[in-house]
Design a protein around this motif. Structure first.
Motif, PDB file in Angstrom:
ATOM      1  N   THR A  41       0.838  -1.200   0.000  1.00 11.00           N
ATOM      2  CA  THR A  41       0.000   0.000   0.000  1.00 11.00           C
ATOM      3  C   THR A  41       0.872   1.249   0.000  1.00 11.00           C
ATOM      4  OG1 THR A  41      -0.064   0.048   2.409  1.00 11.00           O
ATOM      5  CG2 THR A  41      -1.773  -1.239   1.285  1.00 11.00           C
ATOM      6  N   LYS A  42       0.225   2.393  -0.187  1.00 19.42           N
ATOM      7  CA  LYS A  42       0.943   3.667  -0.209  1.00 19.42           C
ATOM      8  C   LYS A  42       1.603   3.944   1.135  1.00 19.42           C
ATOM      9  CE  LYS A  42       0.301   8.526  -1.442  1.00 19.42           C
ATOM     10  NZ  LYS A  42      -0.676   9.554  -1.897  1.00 19.42           N
ATOM     11  N   ASP A  43       0.891   3.633   2.227  1.00 17.69           N
ATOM     12  CA  ASP A  43       1.458   3.859   3.559  1.00 17.69           C
ATOM     13  C   ASP A  43       2.668   2.953   3.801  1.00 17.69           C
ATOM     14  OD1 ASP A  43      -0.437   5.759   4.067  1.00 17.69           O
ATOM     15  OD2 ASP A  43      -1.814   4.390   5.103  1.00 17.69           O
ATOM     16  N   ALA A  44       2.574   1.690   3.342  1.00 17.36           N
ATOM     17  CA  ALA A  44       3.683   0.750   3.532  1.00 17.36           C
ATOM     18  C   ALA A  44       4.912   1.208   2.764  1.00 17.36           C
ATOM     19  CB  ALA A  44       3.264  -0.647   3.079  1.00 17.36           C
ATOM     20  N   LEU A  45       4.699   1.707   1.553  1.00 16.20           N
ATOM     21  CA  LEU A  45       5.815   2.220   0.764  1.00 16.20           C
ATOM     22  C   LEU A  45       6.417   3.466   1.411  1.00 16.20           C
ATOM     23  CD1 LEU A  45       4.475   1.758  -2.875  1.00 16.20           C
ATOM     24  CD2 LEU A  45       6.431   0.613  -1.846  1.00 16.20           C
ATOM     25  N   GLY A  46       5.568   4.260   2.053  1.00 12.45           N
ATOM     26  CA  GLY A  46       6.064   5.449   2.754  1.00 12.45           C
ATOM     27  C   GLY A  46       7.005   5.090   3.883  1.00 12.45           C
ATOM     28  N   LEU A  47       6.738   3.990   4.579  1.00 15.00           N
ATOM     29  CA  LEU A  47       7.629   3.536   5.644  1.00 15.00           C
ATOM     30  C   LEU A  47       8.992   3.121   5.098  1.00 15.00           C
ATOM     31  CD1 LEU A  47       5.123   1.427   7.803  1.00 15.00           C
ATOM     32  CD2 LEU A  47       6.158   3.624   8.415  1.00 15.00           C
ATOM     33  N   SER A  48       8.980   2.404   3.960  1.00 10.20           N
ATOM     34  CA  SER A  48      10.264   2.000   3.354  1.00 10.20           C
ATOM     35  C   SER A  48      11.051   3.218   2.894  1.00 10.20           C
ATOM     36  CB  SER A  48      10.013   1.042   2.186  1.00 10.20           C
ATOM     37  OG  SER A  48       9.359   1.705   1.114  1.00 10.20           O
ATOM     38  N   PHE A  49      10.327   4.263   2.426  1.00 10.60           N
ATOM     39  CA  PHE A  49      11.008   5.487   2.008  1.00 10.60           C
ATOM     40  C   PHE A  49      11.689   6.159   3.200  1.00 10.60           C
ATOM     41  CE2 PHE A  49      10.657  10.160   1.736  1.00 10.60           C
ATOM     42  CZ  PHE A  49      11.604  10.383   0.745  1.00 10.60           C
ATOM     43  N   LYS A  50      10.993   6.210   4.343  1.00  3.17           N
ATOM     44  CA  LYS A  50      11.581   6.821   5.538  1.00  3.17           C
ATOM     45  C   LYS A  50      12.827   6.054   5.985  1.00  3.17           C
ATOM     46  CE  LYS A  50       7.283   8.809   7.342  1.00  3.17           C
ATOM     47  NZ  LYS A  50       6.288   8.755   8.451  1.00  3.17           N
ATOM     48  N   LEU A  51      12.758   4.718   5.873  1.00  5.27           N
ATOM     49  CA  LEU A  51      13.914   3.909   6.266  1.00  5.27           C
ATOM     50  C   LEU A  51      15.111   4.180   5.356  1.00  5.27           C
ATOM     51  CD1 LEU A  51      15.313   1.644   7.841  1.00  5.27           C
ATOM     52  CD2 LEU A  51      14.177  -0.008   6.325  1.00  5.27           C
ATOM     53  N   LEU A  52      14.873   4.224   4.042  1.00  8.76           N
ATOM     54  CA  LEU A  52      15.960   4.452   3.089  1.00  8.76           C
ATOM     55  C   LEU A  52      16.485   5.884   3.156  1.00  8.76           C
ATOM     56  CD1 LEU A  52      14.489   2.489   0.064  1.00  8.76           C
ATOM     57  CD2 LEU A  52      16.495   1.862   1.417  1.00  8.76           C
ATOM     58  N   GLU A  53      15.643   6.810   3.571  1.00 14.16           N
ATOM     59  CA  GLU A  53      16.068   8.203   3.723  1.00 14.16           C
ATOM     60  C   GLU A  53      17.105   8.317   4.835  1.00 14.16           C
ATOM     61  OE1 GLU A  53      13.889  12.584   3.980  1.00 14.16           O
ATOM     62  OE2 GLU A  53      12.935  10.818   4.862  1.00 14.16           O
ATOM     63  N   ILE A  54      16.947   7.465   5.864  1.00 22.55           N
ATOM     64  CA  ILE A  54      17.894   7.473   6.976  1.00 22.55           C
ATOM     65  C   ILE A  54      19.075   6.550   6.705  1.00 22.55           C
ATOM     66  CG2 ILE A  54      18.193   7.009   9.442  1.00 22.55           C
ATOM     67  CD1 ILE A  54      15.192   7.533   9.771  1.00 22.55           C
ATOM     68  N   ASN A  55      18.768   5.363   6.182  1.00 18.41           N
ATOM     69  CA  ASN A  55      19.806   4.349   5.935  1.00 18.41           C
ATOM     70  C   ASN A  55      19.668   3.783   4.524  1.00 18.41           C
ATOM     71  OD1 ASN A  55      21.785   2.399   6.119  1.00 18.41           O
ATOM     72  ND2 ASN A  55      20.481   0.938   7.213  1.00 18.41           N
ATOM     73  N   PRO A  56      20.357   4.381   3.539  1.00 23.43           N
ATOM     74  CA  PRO A  56      20.272   3.892   2.153  1.00 23.43           C
ATOM     75  C   PRO A  56      20.852   2.491   1.958  1.00 23.43           C
ATOM     76  CG  PRO A  56      21.163   6.128   2.243  1.00 23.43           C
ATOM     77  CD  PRO A  56      21.170   5.601   3.637  1.00 23.43           C
ATOM     78  N   GLU A  57      21.553   1.952   2.971  1.00 26.37           N
ATOM     79  CA  GLU A  57      22.157   0.625   2.844  1.00 26.37           C
ATOM     80  C   GLU A  57      21.226  -0.495   3.286  1.00 26.37           C
ATOM     81  OE1 GLU A  57      25.016   0.257   1.279  1.00 26.37           O
ATOM     82  OE2 GLU A  57      24.909   2.422   1.040  1.00 26.37           O
ATOM     83  N   ALA A  58      19.954  -0.192   3.520  1.00 23.82           N
ATOM     84  CA  ALA A  58      18.981  -1.228   3.890  1.00 23.82           C
ATOM     85  C   ALA A  58      18.558  -1.967   2.620  1.00 23.82           C
ATOM     86  CB  ALA A  58      17.782  -0.594   4.591  1.00 23.82           C
ATOM     87  N   TYR A  59      19.319  -3.012   2.269  1.00 19.11           N
ATOM     88  CA  TYR A  59      19.095  -3.713   1.001  1.00 19.11           C
ATOM     89  C   TYR A  59      17.714  -4.369   0.923  1.00 19.11           C
ATOM     90  CZ  TYR A  59      24.094  -3.100   0.358  1.00 19.11           C
ATOM     91  OH  TYR A  59      25.337  -2.555   0.227  1.00 19.11           O
ATOM     92  N   THR A  60      17.233  -4.861   2.046  1.00 17.79           N
ATOM     93  CA  THR A  60      15.908  -5.490   2.039  1.00 17.79           C
ATOM     94  C   THR A  60      14.833  -4.485   1.655  1.00 17.79           C
ATOM     95  OG1 THR A  60      16.622  -7.039   3.761  1.00 17.79           O
ATOM     96  CG2 THR A  60      14.254  -6.814   3.420  1.00 17.79           C
ATOM     97  N   ALA A  61      15.004  -3.236   2.079  1.00 18.56           N
ATOM     98  CA  ALA A  61      14.025  -2.190   1.735  1.00 18.56           C
ATOM     99  C   ALA A  61      14.022  -1.927   0.237  1.00 18.56           C
ATOM    100  CB  ALA A  61      14.341  -0.910   2.507  1.00 18.56           C
ATOM    101  N   TRP A  62      15.195  -1.957  -0.389  1.00 19.92           N
ATOM    102  CA  TRP A  62      15.257  -1.771  -1.848  1.00 19.92           C
ATOM    103  C   TRP A  62      14.582  -2.949  -2.566  1.00 19.92           C
ATOM    104  CZ3 TRP A  62      15.971   2.870  -3.368  1.00 19.92           C
ATOM    105  CH2 TRP A  62      16.888   3.723  -2.761  1.00 19.92           C
ATOM    106  N   ASN A  63      14.849  -4.161  -2.104  1.00 22.19           N
ATOM    107  CA  ASN A  63      14.214  -5.328  -2.728  1.00 22.19           C
ATOM    108  C   ASN A  63      12.695  -5.288  -2.543  1.00 22.19           C
ATOM    109  OD1 ASN A  63      16.616  -6.460  -3.635  1.00 22.19           O
ATOM    110  ND2 ASN A  63      16.989  -7.526  -1.712  1.00 22.19           N
ATOM    111  N   TYR A  64      12.276  -4.835  -1.361  1.00 20.61           N
ATOM    112  CA  TYR A  64      10.840  -4.700  -1.100  1.00 20.61           C
ATOM    113  C   TYR A  64      10.213  -3.715  -2.082  1.00 20.61           C
ATOM    114  CZ  TYR A  64       6.615  -2.905   1.171  1.00 20.61           C
ATOM    115  OH  TYR A  64       5.334  -2.475   1.424  1.00 20.61           O
TER     116      TYR A  64
END
Length: 541
Positions: A41-64
């Protein structure tokens, strides 16, 4: 960033870091939950964006985000909506790159998006983004890799990219990435024989002039030296396929036994014994490049050794006869080849004293020269250019002269399977690790490494113990255990242990090096090389 010192930590920084870590853990938990439950969902994607904004090395977030993009894309049909979705994802990458311009995951995600070819690519924006990043850090190799990707993606000619490297080098000749990219582009252009790049002689002469300006401007900067070394390697490499070595070598004498069982090899001799029952004598040919098409049907042994249609990986052909002369003598089972024991006394290298003093035979840079006796006519420019480079660098102060001028390169030594004695004394060898190719020469019995710089500049290499493939061999593990039993510090000598454990020497000289005076080193050598008879001129067995 290169050349920017780190800011010293302040007391309040620990509180900020703790709060950031707590937020990261919370976001990671939520993103992993959405990933496992396949919530896109849009909200779920927003959470992954916040995570990558802080830590771009979260590879699982990119795969997600890849999975979410593919899932949501299946519901899109209008071109404008598709382009908007792609642009949104590209903006996520840009935000991550602002946080960490060297994030592997972010750059890979951007390449993945463009490779989907779902919408027209705004190349002006892409190159503009690269320009900003490379202005902030001109040596960001992620940015240069992405530029090569974009150039291939949109078909930018290599000639244009070559001009771009020239612009970056003109801005700062210490830009290693620009020199590196230039070497890649030139290699492609010369291999393709592009217009204006037909002549290696012309191109390399211009490149030598270019890099020489950088070297004489700041001789201590290593970027230009790396490129200069690449140019020397290209210049000294033959353009045609050449036979470097053969076995049997020219003038060799082979003994064949008259019995069906292979005669025992005399390990202290250059004479090898083979069984007559095999009815064949192996011939080993070592070329300067990997070859294809070499088989018994196109190799003829007449008065000359002749090859038909043998090509190298780069497309060069070899059709010239090769003269190799060797003799074969039949011997009875009980006979042994009459060969003296070469190691009854230490090898003296034809000097008046068994072991020369430091510097007595060292060749100074000012006496270094290249002889053109065996230079082929079509390779004259190679010879002349290398000679010119040697003459040119005589003008540099001694402290800034290239160390590789007096350095011996070991690549290809493993082809010398008849090599018994090797003298590498009075060089600039700093570690045994550089001599690893010598462990492939099973015939080597005498090695002189005296008066080098081994362990003169110690570096902590214990972090390489686990990654090293050699350290995982059964023989290496056993050697480590034996050293520990002798109270030898394995962490200090681990690379030396790997080297000595693969040798079968009768004579070894290492005096004049810092390592020779270290505690337990002599014990280490004698334990790992049980065949050793002479160590630093003294009889040990």
């Amino acid at each position: 960033m290169h050349g920017r010192p780190r800011r010293p930590a302040k007391p309040e920084d620990s509180e900020v870091a703790a709060a950031k870590a707590a937020k990261l853990r919370e976001l990671q938990t939520l993103v992993l939950h959405n990933h496992h439950s396949r919530t896109y969902t849009k909200d779920a994607l927003g959470l992954s964006f916040k995570l990558l904004e802080i830590n771009p090395e979260a590879y699982t977030a990119w795969n997600y985000r890849k999975l979410a993009f593919q899932h949501n894309f299946s519901e899109l049909s209008e071109p404008e909506v598709i382009k908007s979705a792609v642009d949104d994802e590209l903006r996520v990458v840009e935000v991550a790159l602002r946080q960490n311009p060297k994030s592997y995951g972010a750059w890979y995600h951007r390449k993945w998006l463009l490779n989907q070819k779902l919408a027209p690519v705004d190349f002006k924006h892409e190159f503009g983004l690269l320009d900003k990043l490379l202005k902030a850090d001109a040596r960001n190799f992620h940015g240069w890799n992405y530029r090569r990707f974009l150039a291939r993606f949109m078909g930018v000619p290599d000639e244009e990219e070559l001009k771009y490297t020239m612009d970056k080098i003109s801005d700062n000749f210490s830009n290693y990435s620009a020199w590196h990219n230039r070497s890649i582009l030139l290699s492609n252009l010369l291999m393709q024989q592009s217009k204006g790049f037909e002549s290696k002689h012309k191109i390399f002469s211009e490149e030598f002039e270019l890099v020489t300006q950088a070297l004489f401007t700041d001789p201590s900067d290593q970027s230009g030296w790396f490129y200069h070394l690449w140019l020397l390697a290209q210049t000294s490499t033959p353009e045609s396929l050449q036979l470097i070595a053969s076995w049997p070598c020219n003038g060799a004498k082979l003994y064949l036994s008259l019995v069906g069982k292979k005669a025992e090899q005399n390990t202290q001799s250059s004479v090898w014994c083979y069984s007559l029952m095999e009815k064949t004598v192996p011939i080993v040919l070592y070329f300067n490049e990997p070859v294809k098409g070499l088989n018994p049907s196109n190799v003829k042994l007449e008065s000359d050794l002749v090859f038909d249609d043998i090509a190298s990986r780069s497309g060069c052909h070899h059709n010239c006869p090769v003269n190799v002369t060797f003799s074969i003598e039949l011997v009875n089972c009980g006979d042994t080849p009459k060969d003296i024991n070469l190691f009854r006394d230490p090898i003296s290298w034809n000097h008046s004293e068994p072991f020369q003093s430091h510097g007595s035979n060292a060749i100074h840079f000012d006496q270094l020269k290249i002889t053109g006796v065996v230079v082929q006519e079509d390779s004259t420019w190679h010879f002349e250019r290398l000679s010119d480079e040697i003459d040119l660098f005589r003008d540099l102060p001694d402290d800034n002269r290239p160390q590789d001028a007096n350095f011996l390169f070991f690549k290809g030594l493993q082809a010398l399977q008849h090599l018994l004695c090797l003298n590498l004394s009075n060089n600039c060898i700093s570690s045994f690790t550089a001599l690893e190719p010598l462990t492939k020469i099973i015939s080597l019995k005498v090695l002189d490494l005296s008066f080098n710089q081994i362990k003169a500049h110690p570096i902590d290499t214990t972090r390489y113990i686990c990654p090293s493939p050699s350290s995982h061999k059964v023989e290496a593990c056993e050697a480590f255990e034996e050293c520990q039993k002798k109270n030898i510090n394995v962490e200090e000598y681990w690379d030396d242990i790997l080297f000595f454990n693969s040798l079968n020497l009768a004579q070894f000289n290492v005096k004049g090096n810092v390592i020779a005076s270290k505690e337990n080193f002599r014990t280490l050598v004698m334990m790992l090389i049980p065949s050793l008879k002479w160590l630093d001129g003294e009889c040990v067995h």
